[in-house]
Design an enzyme around this catalytic site. Structure first.
Site, mmCIF file in Angstrom:
data_model
loop_
_atom_site.group_PDB
_atom_site.id
_atom_site.type_symbol
_atom_site.label_atom_id
_atom_site.label_comp_id
_atom_site.label_asym_id
_atom_site.label_seq_id
_atom_site.Cartn_x
_atom_site.Cartn_y
_atom_site.Cartn_z
ATOM 1 C CB SER A 1 -0.881 0.004 1.258
ATOM 2 O OG SER A 1 -1.489 1.263 1.461
ATOM 3 C CE1 TYR B 1 -4.319 -1.869 5.052
ATOM 4 C CE2 TYR B 1 -3.428 0.313 4.596
ATOM 5 C CZ TYR B 1 -3.928 -0.898 4.149
ATOM 6 O OH TYR B 1 -4.032 -1.141 2.809
#
Length: 246
Positions: free
Chosen positions: A143, A156
């Site tokens: 990501s 995350y």
């Protein structure tokens, strides 16, 4: 469209929606054999039926990437049917964002289990096969959060940085026959935000996702890396919305 000799057997985890589904569809459209895994078997079956109706080659299996034995069986089934495993796309992920002070330990652990252990399980299952056949490729979906941290996303982002680090370590260790690509999507249209139960995290993501690109854009980047000649390893791709400042 690939030629018969260019066709690859590509395994995709988290293939029931978002980036995983878009990647599976595009790979099948290009003539590759796709093997899909996800927990939502009904959704997988629907996707597989559409791929077959369009003339694509596909098989699907129920898969929870947090279960190492399930991942091993997933890879083994593909290898038994096709005789090889050319690409493993470790895509499954979750994103229940919240500030650390919310102390959502269960959600932290879920992200660690899916986002990190899921990738490691994929590597552990497919690497011996690729070693034995002297070729293969891992495409690990990280990501933009692997490179920058934002409020509510500390855990995350930590899991996605771990994916980046694991991928880079793997690339250095396996060099030669096996390629490793890390794909870092920016804000992308997906169901990931649906897992955010924390109201602060949900609002933060709603604002952040005001500009997003379709999952098909990430699929295009993944397929680009896969379709490169064997001697070319696209080590990392970062894909952002053009209008994004993050």
């Amino acid at each position: 469209m690939t030629t018969p000799t260019d066709r690859k057997v590509v395994l995709v985890t988290g293939a029931s929606s978002g980036i995983g589904e878009a990647t599976a569809r595009l790979l099948a459209e290009r003539g590759h054999h796709v093997v899909l895994g996800a927990r939502r078997t009904e959704r997988l079956t629907e996707i597989a039926e559409k791929i077959r109706a369009a003339g694509g080659s596909v098989q699907c299996h129920p898969l929870d990437v947090t279960d190492a034995e399930q991942v091993r069986a997933f890879v083994e089934a593909a290898h038994s049917r096709h005789g090889r495993v050319d690409v493993m796309v470790n895509n499954a992920g979750v994103m229940p964002l919240s500030k650390l002070e919310a102390l959502r330990l269960d959600e932290w652990n879920r992200m660690i289990d899916v986002n990190i252990r899921g990738v490691l399980h994929g590597i552990a299952a497919a690497l011996p096969v690729m070693r034995a056949q002297h070729q293969g490729q891992f495409v690990n979906i990280a990501s933009i959060g692997a490179h920058q941290v934002s409020p509510t996303a500390a855990v995350y982002c930590a899991t996605k940085h771990a994916v980046w680090a694991i991928s880079e370590g793997l690339r250095q260790e396996v060099g030669g026959d096996i390629r490793v690509t890390t794909v870092c999507p920016g804000v992308t249209e997906s169901e990931l935000a649906d897992s955010i139960s924390d109201p602060v995290g949900r609002e933060e993501m709603r604002t952040f996702r005001s500009v997003a690109i379709p999952a098909s854009s990430i699929a295009t980047a993944i397929v680009f890396a896969i379709d490169q000649p064997a001697e070319v390893d696209v080590s990392e791709i970062i894909v952002r919305p053009t209008a994004s400042q993050a």
